[in-house]
Design a protein around this motif. Structure first.
Motif, PDB file in Angstrom:
ATOM      1  N   LYS A  49       0.846  -1.193   0.000  1.00 22.71           N
ATOM      2  CA  LYS A  49       0.000   0.000   0.000  1.00 22.71           C
ATOM      3  C   LYS A  49       0.881   1.243   0.000  1.00 22.71           C
ATOM      4  O   LYS A  49       2.050   1.201   0.427  1.00 22.71           O
ATOM      5  CB  LYS A  49      -0.923  -0.018   1.213  1.00 22.71           C
ATOM      6  N   PRO A  50       0.329   2.385  -0.480  1.00 25.74           N
ATOM      7  CA  PRO A  50       1.153   3.598  -0.625  1.00 25.74           C
ATOM      8  C   PRO A  50       1.942   3.989   0.616  1.00 25.74           C
ATOM      9  O   PRO A  50       3.100   4.412   0.513  1.00 25.74           O
ATOM     10  CB  PRO A  50       0.107   4.672  -0.980  1.00 25.74           C
ATOM     11  N   LYS A  51       1.361   3.859   1.796  1.00 22.52           N
ATOM     12  CA  LYS A  51       2.047   4.286   3.021  1.00 22.52           C
ATOM     13  C   LYS A  51       3.167   3.325   3.422  1.00 22.52           C
ATOM     14  O   LYS A  51       4.023   3.673   4.229  1.00 22.52           O
ATOM     15  CB  LYS A  51       1.038   4.433   4.155  1.00 22.52           C
ATOM     16  N   LYS A  52       3.139   2.125   2.868  1.00 21.78           N
ATOM     17  CA  LYS A  52       4.126   1.126   3.266  1.00 21.78           C
ATOM     18  C   LYS A  52       5.211   0.908   2.210  1.00 21.78           C
ATOM     19  O   LYS A  52       6.165   0.170   2.460  1.00 21.78           O
ATOM     20  CB  LYS A  52       3.429  -0.209   3.564  1.00 21.78           C
ATOM     21  N   ILE A  53       5.049   1.533   1.072  1.00 19.95           N
ATOM     22  CA  ILE A  53       6.014   1.293  -0.010  1.00 19.95           C
ATOM     23  C   ILE A  53       7.227   2.213   0.124  1.00 19.95           C
ATOM     24  O   ILE A  53       7.109   3.370   0.545  1.00 19.95           O
ATOM     25  CB  ILE A  53       5.340   1.479  -1.386  1.00 19.95           C
ATOM     26  N   ASP A  54       8.382   1.691  -0.174  1.00 16.54           N
ATOM     27  CA  ASP A  54       9.628   2.460  -0.159  1.00 16.54           C
ATOM     28  C   ASP A  54      10.054   2.660  -1.612  1.00 16.54           C
ATOM     29  O   ASP A  54      10.504   1.719  -2.276  1.00 16.54           O
ATOM     30  CB  ASP A  54      10.695   1.701   0.619  1.00 16.54           C
ATOM     31  N   LEU A  55       9.920   3.876  -2.112  1.00 11.73           N
ATOM     32  CA  LEU A  55      10.214   4.142  -3.523  1.00 11.73           C
ATOM     33  C   LEU A  55      11.681   3.932  -3.873  1.00 11.73           C
ATOM     34  O   LEU A  55      12.017   3.756  -5.046  1.00 11.73           O
ATOM     35  CB  LEU A  55       9.781   5.563  -3.887  1.00 11.73           C
ATOM     36  N   ASP A  56      12.563   3.942  -2.864  1.00 11.49           N
ATOM     37  CA  ASP A  56      13.969   3.659  -3.125  1.00 11.49           C
ATOM     38  C   ASP A  56      14.156   2.270  -3.727  1.00 11.49           C
ATOM     39  O   ASP A  56      15.175   1.992  -4.361  1.00 11.49           O
ATOM     40  CB  ASP A  56      14.791   3.718  -1.833  1.00 11.49           C
ATOM     41  N   GLU A  57      13.205   1.396  -3.523  1.00 10.40           N
ATOM     42  CA  GLU A  57      13.371  -0.012  -3.870  1.00 10.40           C
ATOM     43  C   GLU A  57      12.803  -0.389  -5.244  1.00 10.40           C
ATOM     44  O   GLU A  57      12.722  -1.578  -5.573  1.00 10.40           O
ATOM     45  CB  GLU A  57      12.729  -0.892  -2.789  1.00 10.40           C
TER      46      GLU A  57
END
Length: 544
Positions: A326-334
């Motif tokens: 979900k958006p709040k749990k995603i790390d865009l660095d990855e």
């Protein structure tokens, strides 16, 4: 009769068959300052076939035999949903269309191969000379349309290409400082906006899992051509980062078809240089789609489930999309996003090309500074200091790496996930050089076109929201910049009728977060209309 007609067709594309390869590209190069338009073209997989003959059998590669049933006969401009390659009439028409409608509205061209017919007719074996001739002819035409206008063209080798003579054929495309790298492995880079924006062209033949001539980036073979190319690529990315530049990474075969040991190396660089890489553009698959690579791929190196099998492409993608956090749990660095453009060749679907739009807000000031974009993009100020101070995101080592034999034989146990952790990068937030969207054009009724009724490229869809296509009432016309020039929009859109089929995704930009938002929506089983559109664009009404 057939031979005479073939040469007549070939004449549509070639003014002189006798011109030597080394002299064909003697086109004057215009090195004048260009006013940036904020757009570029991606064109891929033309596959011109000089032996294609209208009216012949589609079961014979459209080369010979005239079938009784009309529906099994080759079309004048091409035969969609078949295994026939592009007639020269289609190749000509496409390039003529781009010259007339787009050449003055783009800044550079990304040309991701493949420029020879498939080896699909045992009665007419494809020769090395034919491959050279077709690439030679297309290169000359690209020069006449784009290079002479000062528009850089960045080609890539495809699986049906041979390296030896390509530096002669592409000499006007490959900058002199990269001649040595090209001779070594046919990879190079072009600064399409000097000191600010570059395009790297990879030779994906060295990564391609169907290429038996290479060892697949074997860890214990440092001189493997794939390993040498990754070392070169990392050096280029480090240099561009140090100079505060932004980069597009391009090639023919996408990472979904790489050897596992090549794949993990690609993923590591894609993530570790997320602050420098704007995006990844490929062709080859003949189907419109995108997918993501992620940090957890470094743990297993398993890319086989992600967009690797054409026959279940749609299903495998939506399954992957549904598993996104979900958006709040995603790390865009990855994450990094891989875009795969559909081809010009109507094998097996319909001819297409893409026009990308990117952010040029503040570009005049940035370029006037004479020191790339360091004074505009905050992320580039003190880059080395910031990178030295960041915390390295170490991931758990794969369990099989405890085995000493495996540990000393695989890149999977040696690669470090070391992302820049910069939310302000142009790949993460809209700023100068950020990709904003693309418009895709296609020929919907190709089979109906003939000599008296030529085909027409039409807008298939855009990634933009409808609200940004036209200006607001009261705006000063001289100050308006359109993401898509009005003349290249359907009349209904110019008249303000925003049909949903042209704006299925309504993406604010093409940053990593925006792509993951779209992927998450496509992964939602409730989004039936969106999924239907996505599948429709992927297969264009053809077989899956």
């Amino acid at each position: 009769m057939l031979v005479a007609s073939l040469f007549c067709l070939f004449g549509l594309l070639v003014q002189s068959r006798s011109t030597p390869v080394q002299n064909v590209l003697e086109v004057p190069i215009v090195n004048r300052p260009r006013h940036l338009q904020g757009r570029f073209l991606q064109i891929t997989d033309l596959h011109p076939d000089p032996f294609y003959f209208p009216g012949t059998s589609t079961s014979k590669a459209c080369h010979n035999k005239i079938p009784k049933k009309k529906k099994k006969r080759a079309g004048y401009y091409g035969t969609p949903y078949s295994e026939c390659d592009s007639p020269l009439t289609l190749t000509n028409y496409t390039l003529d269309f781009l010259e007339e409608h787009w050449a003055d509205d783009i800044d550079f061209v990304i040309w991701t191969g493949d420029n020879a017919r498939h080896e699909n007719d045992p009665e007419i074996p494809r020769t090395t000379n034919e491959i050279y001739e077709m690439n030679d002819v297309l290169a000359k035409r690209m020069n006449e349309i784009f290079t002479i206008r000062g528009i850089p063209v960045i080609p890539s080798l495809g699986p049906n290409s041979i390296i030896n003579e390509f530096l002669k054929i592409w000499q006007s495309f490959v900058p002199f400082p990269y001649h040595q790298a090209f001779r070594q492995g046919a990879y190079f880079a072009v600064e399409v906006v000097p000191n600010a924006l570059a395009v790297i062209s990879l030779n994906t033949l060295y990564f391609y899992d169907a290429n038996d001539a290479v060892s697949g980036c074997n860890y214990n073979e440092p001189d493997d051509p794939g390993n040498l190319q990754f070392a070169w690529l990392e050096d280029q990315l480090k240099s561009y980062r140090k100079r505060g530049m932004q980069v597009w990474v391009t090639g023919h075969v996408p990472p979904s078809n790489y050897f596992p040991e090549c794949y993990v190396q690609y993923v590591r660089l894609a993530l570790n240089f997320q602050d420098t890489i704007l995006g990844h553009l490929y062709g080859h698959k003949n189907a419109d789609h995108f997918f993501f690579v992620e940090a957890k791929d470094l743990e297993s190196g398993n890319n086989n489930s992600r967009a690797s099998k054409h026959n279940d492409l749609y299903d495998s993608l939506v399954v992957d999309f549904a598993q996104l956090p979900k958006p709040k749990k995603i790390d865009l660095d990855e994450y990094a996003i891989i875009n795969v453009s559909p081809p010009v060749v109507p094998n097996p679907y319909l001819p297409t090309f893409r026009i990308f739009t990117y952010n040029i807000t503040g570009v005049e000031k940035a370029l006037a500074d004479g020191s790339s974009i360091r004074h505009v993009n905050v992320i580039d100020t003190g880059t080395e200091r910031l990178l030295d101070q960041r915390q390295v995101k170490l991931r758990d080592e794969p369990s099989h790496c405890t085995d000493e034999l495996y540990r000393n034989s695989s890149w999977k146990c040696r690669l470090q996930f070391d992302p820049p952790q910069n939310d302000d990068a142009p790949s993460r937030t809209s700023r100068l050089w950020t990709p904003l969207g693309y418009a895709q054009y296609f020929i919907p009724h190709l089979k109906d076109a003939d000599k008296s009724d030529p085909p027409h490229y039409k807008l298939e869809y855009t990634t933009f929201p409808a609200s940004v296509i036209l200006h607001e009432e009261g705006q000063n016309e001289t100050e308006i910049w359109y993401p898509i020039p009005l003349r290249n929009l359907p009349k209904s859109v110019r008249d303000g009728k925003m049909k949903k089929k042209y704006f299925p995704y309504s993406m604010q930009d093409l940053t990593i977060g925006s792509w993951l938002d779209l992927a998450r929506r496509l992964g939602d089983i409730k989004e039936k209309k969106l999924r239907k559109r996505f599948r429709q664009y992927m297969y264009l009404g053809g077989r899956e």
